[in-house]
Design an enzyme around this catalytic site. Sequence first.
Site, PDB file in Angstrom:
ATOM      1  N   LYS A  78       0.845  -1.196   0.000  1.00 30.09           N
ATOM      2  CA  LYS A  78       0.000   0.000   0.000  1.00 30.09           C
ATOM      3  C   LYS A  78       0.878   1.243   0.000  1.00 30.09           C
ATOM      4  O   LYS A  78       1.927   1.268   0.660  1.00 30.09           O
ATOM      5  CB  LYS A  78      -0.888  -0.026   1.247  1.00 30.09           C
ATOM      6  CG  LYS A  78      -1.985   1.028   1.297  1.00 30.09           C
ATOM      7  CD  LYS A  78      -2.829   0.852   2.561  1.00 30.09           C
ATOM      8  CE  LYS A  78      -3.956   1.858   2.668  1.00 30.09           C
ATOM      9  NZ  LYS A  78      -4.773   1.653   3.877  1.00 30.09           N
ATOM     10  N   SER A 173      -9.608   1.538   3.259  1.00 28.59           N
ATOM     11  CA  SER A 173      -8.827   2.315   2.309  1.00 28.59           C
ATOM     12  C   SER A 173      -7.765   1.513   1.567  1.00 28.59           C
ATOM     13  O   SER A 173      -7.163   2.026   0.630  1.00 28.59           O
ATOM     14  CB  SER A 173      -8.141   3.460   3.053  1.00 28.59           C
ATOM     15  OG  SER A 173      -7.225   2.939   4.005  1.00 28.59           O
ATOM     16  N   SER A 197      -9.652  -0.794   7.474  1.00 30.99           N
ATOM     17  CA  SER A 197      -9.140  -0.502   6.139  1.00 30.99           C
ATOM     18  C   SER A 197      -8.529  -1.690   5.408  1.00 30.99           C
ATOM     19  O   SER A 197      -8.335  -1.628   4.199  1.00 30.99           O
ATOM     20  CB  SER A 197      -8.102   0.624   6.202  1.00 30.99           C
ATOM     21  OG  SER A 197      -8.763   1.863   6.175  1.00 30.99           O
TER      22      SER A 197
END
Lengths: 526, 509
Positions: A78, A173, A197
């Site tokens: 990420k 996210s 997330s």
Amino acid sequence: AALKGGLRFQVSAALKEGRVAPTELCQRCLSLIKSTEFLNAYITVAEETALKQAEESEKRYRRGQPLGVLDGIPIAVKDNFNTAGIETTCASNMLKGYISPYNATVVQKLLDQGAVLLGKTNLDEFAMGSGSTDGVFGPVRNPWSYSRQYKEKSVPKSHSEDKDSNWVITGGSSGGSAAAVSSFTCFAALGSDTGGSTRNPAAHCGVVGLKPTYGLLSRHGLIPLVNSMDVPGILTRCVDDAAVVLSSLAGHDPKDSTTIQDNFKPFELSDLTDVSKLSIGIPKEYHAPGLSSEILALWSKAADLFKNAGAKVIEVSLPHTRYSIVCYHVLCTAEVASNMARFDGLEYGHRSDMNKSTESMYAATRREGFNDVVRGRILSGNYFLLKQNYENYFIKAQKVRRLIANDFVKVFGSGVDILLTPTTLSDAVPYMEFIKEDNRTRSAQDDILTQAANMAGLPAINVPTALSERGLPVGLQFIGRSFQEKQLLTVAKWFEKQVKFPMIQLEEGKRHDHGVFQHQKSASFL
Amino acid sequence: AAARGCGGVWRRAWQRGAGGPAPAPRGQRALACNVRGGAVPAGKSGLAPWVPVVGLEIHAQISSNSKLFSGSQVQFAAPPNSLVSFFDASLPGTLPVLNRRCVEAAVMTGLALNCSINKKSLFDRKHYFYADLPAGYQITQQRVPIAVNGSLSYNLCIDNKMSQMVTKTVRIKQIQLEQDSGKSLHDDTRSQTLVDLNRAGVGLMEVVMEPDMCCGAEAAAAVRELQLILQTLGSSQAVMAEGQLRVDANVSVHHPGEPYGVRTEVKNINSIRFLAKAVDYEIERQIEELESGGTILNETRVFDSKLGCTVPMRDKEGKQDYRFMPEPNLPPLILYDARSLPANMNHQQVVNIDWIHERLPDLPSVKRAKLVERYGILPEHSFTLLNEDGLAEFFEDVIKQTQMKPKKVIGWILKDLLSYLKQHSLTVKESPVSSFLLADLLNCLEKKEISSTAAKQVFAELWKGEGKTPLEIVKEKNLQLIQDQKDLEQICQAVIDGQENEVIICQWC
């Protein structure tokens, strides 16, 4: 130390036996990334360094000295983890073009074990969101939008509409990481989990999403959202893979004072043989408003599955969970306000041309660098931290957080081993639907089932369970005791085996040979 | 490419330095401190007397190899931005890791100042935007500091007479650990500010003194004593000129029996002498302001050492809300004592208060008492000995090597050595006359080989540092006293023979 005999990645067996070479594997992933570019899962693809790493790995295999089970495995990270030499943007104008001089500890550990870093995945700006739609590089598309399963069941509203407008969000996210794993472009990905997330996009993308216990994995190098809740998350295709990645990352880091001091013993998962010794708690408060009937049915079916296998399944109460959202809002925004203060345009990142004064430069830099969501949270956070509000908001929220955590302590103290809950209220919604609500409302709704585990620092995992009526993945969440990842994952693995979640059938991916990519036969749970 | 360099340059809008009209000259009313704690005599108006109240906040830079939360080195006057870690530059994702040495220094200082040491203390973030504060917040200890409720005794001369000394005590409210900021260097001509982050993140101990003082002399004496204690402990080098000791003074005045007046904070005081001046000036200013019908603003003022006055600080106009918040990346700081120390822990892993306590060196007050007791010197001489770094050790070294009585040695140390040092602005360590040479000289004197006048001459020769021993100088200059009876008789006879008339007169008288 390398894991002995813990070869759980099917592909690592193929690597070891020489059926596939690391460079070949890397190239296949890179070309898959290219052909699935429309998913927008990656912000940066580090083709060159990835191939170099794969070559190094190949040399080690040829010498018969691979570094361990992760050697040669293509992974994605990420874009809120620092990666030396590869851009780290947090999907924000503020850090566009920012190249960190150091690796996050978890990234370093993966690289030290020979993993091949393909690139950096998309997210909501600074991980603030639940859709992976609010980043400066645009929304991530859920690979299942392009699956045969979804296409067969979704009926286009009208022919005049863009045939592409039905695509659904990944959740967030860490949506880029979930999409990357789900679309076979990598074998494991790092996400981060502050309020759900990692688990939320894992549920929407039909992959395993593990949020480890707070303090088990180092946060050094993870650009923080809420320091007291953030944990690096692990996204994989199956529970065994998650256990391998967890074992290679866990343990004390001298650079993160909040990691556990005790030595972590890497483990591999054995099959759960005696389910009857297990006590599964079903928290009644997770019958949240807005929970789809489909998921509710799936949830009780899963409970029955355990019951029928001989487990004790009992209803439990976590009475303070209902305050979790509002409590989270105060604590999250307060820490955000503080953490974002460093982005002033002086040392790194975006700097505005405005040069009337230092203050006006600060203001313009932050105005230009952050999106509305980030700025909104900074404003509320600073409000809560004002001297006159601190007691009424921040201190109260901390007390509520303690109550939420204590609920779990009580339940686990009463003999419950694992909690079983839904991960999300519904399956993934189409993007056009999702953006009708503002980020704050959406986050509040979407985090409702996952957030309490962050408040309490507990380990939790999403296990893909079934496809919804619309042909989209639905997952269930298991929450375990602090630092009892082994027990949590063992139960999750047993469950995974029972439900036989179907394989995604990517139309775009048809051209590709999935021989080494597939390791789960499709057979439906429902 | 890497992160943008830390030495960024940018424009700055505000003008530095004092603005506004030059301060009016103040009245010459003497502000002799009333050591009995009484009020200052009434002003010109002849109204009720004023009671000045002075409290101090002192930042002492911890003497440590590395910074409070990072591994970068601590060094004064290193090339700009050469001692900056990723954490110091607040690169995203970096985390603080507490430096044990800094904790031990704070515990040591707390114990030396009679504080109770908190076994559990906490770190907080204090937020404000400033160019030399890269994270946008400072990590400090606002809620629970490492040490609280101590006291510091210091001595004060009355009417500048060393022989008249009074012992006073100031309460220590707390000692907190915190990060230092970087340095902003303003280039007014190009209207630029340059930032040096070498100092950013260096460990500080903020020592907060209660408002128990009433004049500049008291404040100066208290800070001097603190400075000696820190230097004795080695917890800070405490050199004010190098910014290792920074003093802010909180000053207010009120009438006896009335509540404390509005206070001002005086910053930018960089020597002990200026501290006394700044405090006295500020007391004067406030009294005059109030007596002429004005009011005192709760403001920050800076001391201008050239003008000898305080002026409002422009940068800090307006009230700041620091939005304190617990530092989430640092667990509570837990300290142990012999009783609470877990059995399986070694000294490397924990900070043991008792262990530190047992190893505290003699503090200045104890050292002075021992000097007085051991050598029979005057108390005021013991102060002078400790006030100069290394002088007491020098004194004791000389004593070890000479038969001369300490009471006599002290005169040589204070009158001769010290005045030579002062005259040449040298430290004790830089003295060209070593303790060995001085002892040698004093032995000559003690054995009556030379007269004390000659000894002074030899000392002056020794000061040149030409590598000669006292004996060599004595011989060279023919300064020795004559001890042979016959020689003396011969000299006397020669004198008598040469002065026949005088001898006759003497004989007749």
